[in-house]
Design a protein around this motif. Sequence first.
Motif, PDB file in Angstrom:
ATOM      1  N   ILE A 259      40.699  48.117  48.464  1.00 13.98           N
ATOM      2  CA  ILE A 259      40.321  47.256  49.422  1.00 13.98           C
ATOM      3  C   ILE A 259      40.128  45.870  48.791  1.00 13.98           C
ATOM      4  O   ILE A 259      39.017  45.910  47.560  1.00 13.98           O
ATOM      5  N   PRO A 260      40.440  44.814  48.991  1.00 22.29           N
ATOM      6  CA  PRO A 260      40.415  43.346  48.096  1.00 22.29           C
ATOM      7  C   PRO A 260      38.869  43.245  48.220  1.00 22.29           C
ATOM      8  O   PRO A 260      38.054  43.282  49.271  1.00 22.29           O
ATOM      9  N   ILE A 261      38.213  42.619  47.186  1.00 24.54           N
ATOM     10  CA  ILE A 261      36.890  42.442  46.888  1.00 24.54           C
ATOM     11  C   ILE A 261      36.524  41.357  47.616  1.00 24.54           C
ATOM     12  O   ILE A 261      35.309  41.339  48.152  1.00 24.54           O
ATOM     13  N   ASP A 262      37.561  40.513  48.192  1.00 26.16           N
ATOM     14  CA  ASP A 262      37.215  39.298  48.913  1.00 26.16           C
ATOM     15  C   ASP A 262      36.531  39.580  50.200  1.00 26.16           C
ATOM     16  O   ASP A 262      36.002  39.177  51.173  1.00 26.16           O
ATOM     17  N   GLU A 263      37.439  40.698  50.713  1.00 24.43           N
ATOM     18  CA  GLU A 263      37.068  41.219  52.126  1.00 24.43           C
ATOM     19  C   GLU A 263      35.684  41.986  52.037  1.00 24.43           C
ATOM     20  O   GLU A 263      34.891  42.237  53.067  1.00 24.43           O
ATOM     21  N   VAL A 264      35.404  42.742  50.811  1.00 27.34           N
ATOM     22  CA  VAL A 264      34.240  43.844  50.872  1.00 27.34           C
ATOM     23  C   VAL A 264      33.084  42.850  50.796  1.00 27.34           C
ATOM     24  O   VAL A 264      31.831  43.258  51.339  1.00 27.34           O
ATOM     25  N   MET A 265      32.726  41.955  49.878  1.00 26.72           N
ATOM     26  CA  MET A 265      31.517  41.151  49.426  1.00 26.72           C
ATOM     27  C   MET A 265      30.631  40.663  50.686  1.00 26.72           C
ATOM     28  O   MET A 265      29.720  40.807  50.760  1.00 26.72           O
TER      29      MET A 265
ATOM     30  N   ASN B  75      38.129  59.152  42.980  1.00 23.32           N
ATOM     31  CA  ASN B  75      38.295  58.060  42.582  1.00 23.32           C
ATOM     32  C   ASN B  75      37.907  56.925  43.617  1.00 23.32           C
ATOM     33  O   ASN B  75      37.428  55.610  43.457  1.00 23.32           O
ATOM     34  N   SER B  76      37.732  57.439  45.041  1.00 18.33           N
ATOM     35  CA  SER B  76      36.932  56.467  46.114  1.00 18.33           C
ATOM     36  C   SER B  76      35.847  55.684  45.654  1.00 18.33           C
ATOM     37  O   SER B  76      34.634  56.633  45.275  1.00 18.33           O
ATOM     38  N   GLY B  77      35.601  54.592  45.899  1.00 18.27           N
ATOM     39  CA  GLY B  77      34.485  53.542  45.652  1.00 18.27           C
ATOM     40  C   GLY B  77      34.593  53.046  44.198  1.00 18.27           C
ATOM     41  O   GLY B  77      33.804  52.377  43.823  1.00 18.27           O
ATOM     42  N   GLY B  78      35.327  53.609  43.391  1.00 18.49           N
ATOM     43  CA  GLY B  78      35.303  52.994  41.978  1.00 18.49           C
ATOM     44  C   GLY B  78      36.172  51.696  42.064  1.00 18.49           C
ATOM     45  O   GLY B  78      36.957  51.295  42.992  1.00 18.49           O
ATOM     46  N   PRO B  79      36.059  50.906  40.957  1.00 16.90           N
ATOM     47  CA  PRO B  79      36.734  49.654  40.763  1.00 16.90           C
ATOM     48  C   PRO B  79      38.183  49.625  40.499  1.00 16.90           C
ATOM     49  O   PRO B  79      38.571  50.197  39.666  1.00 16.90           O
TER      50      PRO B  79
ATOM     51  N   ILE C 167      24.423  50.034  44.440  1.00 17.98           N
ATOM     52  CA  ILE C 167      25.892  50.384  44.047  1.00 17.98           C
ATOM     53  C   ILE C 167      26.675  50.385  45.456  1.00 17.98           C
ATOM     54  O   ILE C 167      26.319  50.812  46.599  1.00 17.98           O
ATOM     55  N   LEU C 168      27.790  50.081  44.921  1.00 19.66           N
ATOM     56  CA  LEU C 168      28.999  49.724  46.059  1.00 19.66           C
ATOM     57  C   LEU C 168      29.891  51.020  45.928  1.00 19.66           C
ATOM     58  O   LEU C 168      30.166  51.446  45.089  1.00 19.66           O
ATOM     59  N   THR C 169      30.099  51.482  47.135  1.00 15.32           N
ATOM     60  CA  THR C 169      31.061  52.559  47.292  1.00 15.32           C
ATOM     61  C   THR C 169      31.688  52.492  48.724  1.00 15.32           C
ATOM     62  O   THR C 169      31.666  51.590  49.395  1.00 15.32           O
ATOM     63  N   ASN C 170      32.567  53.508  48.831  1.00 18.28           N
ATOM     64  CA  ASN C 170      33.425  53.999  50.243  1.00 18.28           C
ATOM     65  C   ASN C 170      32.415  54.354  51.139  1.00 18.28           C
ATOM     66  O   ASN C 170      31.762  55.265  51.030  1.00 18.28           O
TER      67      ASN C 170
ATOM     68  N   ILE D 216      38.326  43.355  41.308  1.00 21.42           N
ATOM     69  CA  ILE D 216      39.238  42.835  42.439  1.00 21.42           C
ATOM     70  C   ILE D 216      39.425  43.631  43.566  1.00 21.42           C
ATOM     71  O   ILE D 216      39.919  43.174  44.598  1.00 21.42           O
ATOM     72  N   GLY D 217      39.175  45.058  43.464  1.00 19.98           N
ATOM     73  CA  GLY D 217      39.115  45.694  44.640  1.00 19.98           C
ATOM     74  C   GLY D 217      38.418  47.078  44.325  1.00 19.98           C
ATOM     75  O   GLY D 217      37.843  47.235  43.464  1.00 19.98           O
ATOM     76  N   ILE D 218      38.349  47.696  45.617  1.00 19.31           N
ATOM     77  CA  ILE D 218      37.598  48.982  45.591  1.00 19.31           C
ATOM     78  C   ILE D 218      38.567  50.244  46.041  1.00 19.31           C
ATOM     79  O   ILE D 218      39.085  50.029  47.049  1.00 19.31           O
ATOM     80  N   ASN D 219      38.764  51.030  45.121  1.00 24.08           N
ATOM     81  CA  ASN D 219      39.841  51.921  45.466  1.00 24.08           C
ATOM     82  C   ASN D 219      39.504  52.959  46.628  1.00 24.08           C
ATOM     83  O   ASN D 219      38.203  53.447  46.546  1.00 24.08           O
ATOM     84  N   SER D 220      40.422  53.227  47.385  1.00 20.97           N
ATOM     85  CA  SER D 220      39.943  53.823  48.682  1.00 20.97           C
ATOM     86  C   SER D 220      40.945  54.889  49.184  1.00 20.97           C
ATOM     87  O   SER D 220      40.432  55.845  49.930  1.00 20.97           O
ATOM     88  N   SER D 221      42.292  54.606  49.212  1.00 17.09           N
ATOM     89  CA  SER D 221      43.280  55.657  49.730  1.00 17.09           C
ATOM     90  C   SER D 221      44.366  55.741  48.857  1.00 17.09           C
ATOM     91  O   SER D 221      44.797  54.750  48.111  1.00 17.09           O
ATOM     92  N   ILE D 222      45.341  56.799  49.173  1.00 14.72           N
ATOM     93  CA  ILE D 222      46.467  57.007  48.385  1.00 14.72           C
ATOM     94  C   ILE D 222      47.587  57.312  49.383  1.00 14.72           C
ATOM     95  O   ILE D 222      47.372  57.846  50.577  1.00 14.72           O
TER      96      ILE D 222
END
Length: 403
Positions: free
Chosen positions: A285-291, A246-250, A128-131, A259-265
């Motif tokens: 966070i853009p998913i291209d940077e995360v994967m 919401n942190s870590g959700g898509p 599982i992917l999260t923050n 397309i991204g992982i929700n991280s901050s507001i």
Amino acid sequence: MSDTHVLPPFPEEPHRHQPTAPAAAPPPPPRRRRGGLAAAALATVLVGGAAGFAGAAAYDGLAGDDTTAFGSRAETSKVVDTGDQPAADGSSEAVAEKVLPSVVRIVVDGSQGQGSGSGVILSSDGKILTNAHVVEGAGEGAEMTVSFNDGSHAPATVVGVDSLTDTAVIQAEDVDGLTPATIGTSGNVDVGQDVVAVGSPFGLDATVTTGIVSALDRPVNVGTDSEGNATVYPAIQTDAAINPGNSGGPLVDTDGNVIGINSSIRTSTSGATGQGGSIGLGFAIPIDEVMPIVDQLVAGDTPTHALIGVSVRDNPSNDGGAVVPDGAAVGEVTAGSAADDAGLEAGDVITKVDDQLITSSDELVATVRGYRPGDEVELTYRRDGEEQTTTITLGSDAEASAG
């Protein structure tokens, strides 16, 4: 006062304020009536319906209408069976049907308290992917529990954490047959396109919100790690409601691709608890940077990040009397670094990386973080008032650490 910050794990069992019901208004004082009015009023209550029909019939007769009673002309609400219509392709309903089985709620219980966040299922056996800030928020030795969309639960352990990109991978134990999310491409995202955010804001699991992409490559600085390195990333900005939990959700597109992982507001106030709510300024966070980081964490490797090899600061410029940011000024060049090899010098002002304009030091760091070590980029910079360009092969912080 505004503040941009990571979404703190939402504390479990929040205090629920019950508003006090307003006191009932006192009854109006009785009015004196003349003798016989009470009896007349009672008679009116008893025969009011008949009197009403008679009145309507008289009016209709005068109007030349053949209908003789108001009741015969009244229409009532119809009850129809709408059926369970299939969700239209690209609709929020269709996206929710696809994505919800792949989103989890993560509850973390540790020495520093209990909180919750969200996560995205990467594999059928429970990765599982999260923050990073979701799993790190409760301190050392924290216990984690994952709640799935079907209501089941499982304990989880940390596979790996990368604070610089606020990324973490956890493993749910003794599970199989899970539904992995479909990973999209953030490089194809456009400003204005519809998006959907899924997660557990304020502990409310399986919450779906909608919005658009408000901006791209927004440099977001949410602090530093234990070694003083900044957590800065080129965020996807959205007005879809994102809140603590919401942190870590898509963040997904209308095909249900992550397309991204929700991280901050961004919040207008931090509030008494330090947890501001959504004002329509959320960052993923853009998913291209995360994967690429995910792949390294799953493989058991230490995550690596691209770097130029310079220290930078904002370069304020006076524009018509107003001080505005204008590039990232180089303070020091690390010997043997990519910047040193490309001929950069202290005092140079970097203004562009490839086609991305650079207006601040955070923007430079965020932009470079969007690349991988070994990538070639074109840097545009000013030296002694003259614009110059150079091609640079980005280095790796692994090399810097080894050096």
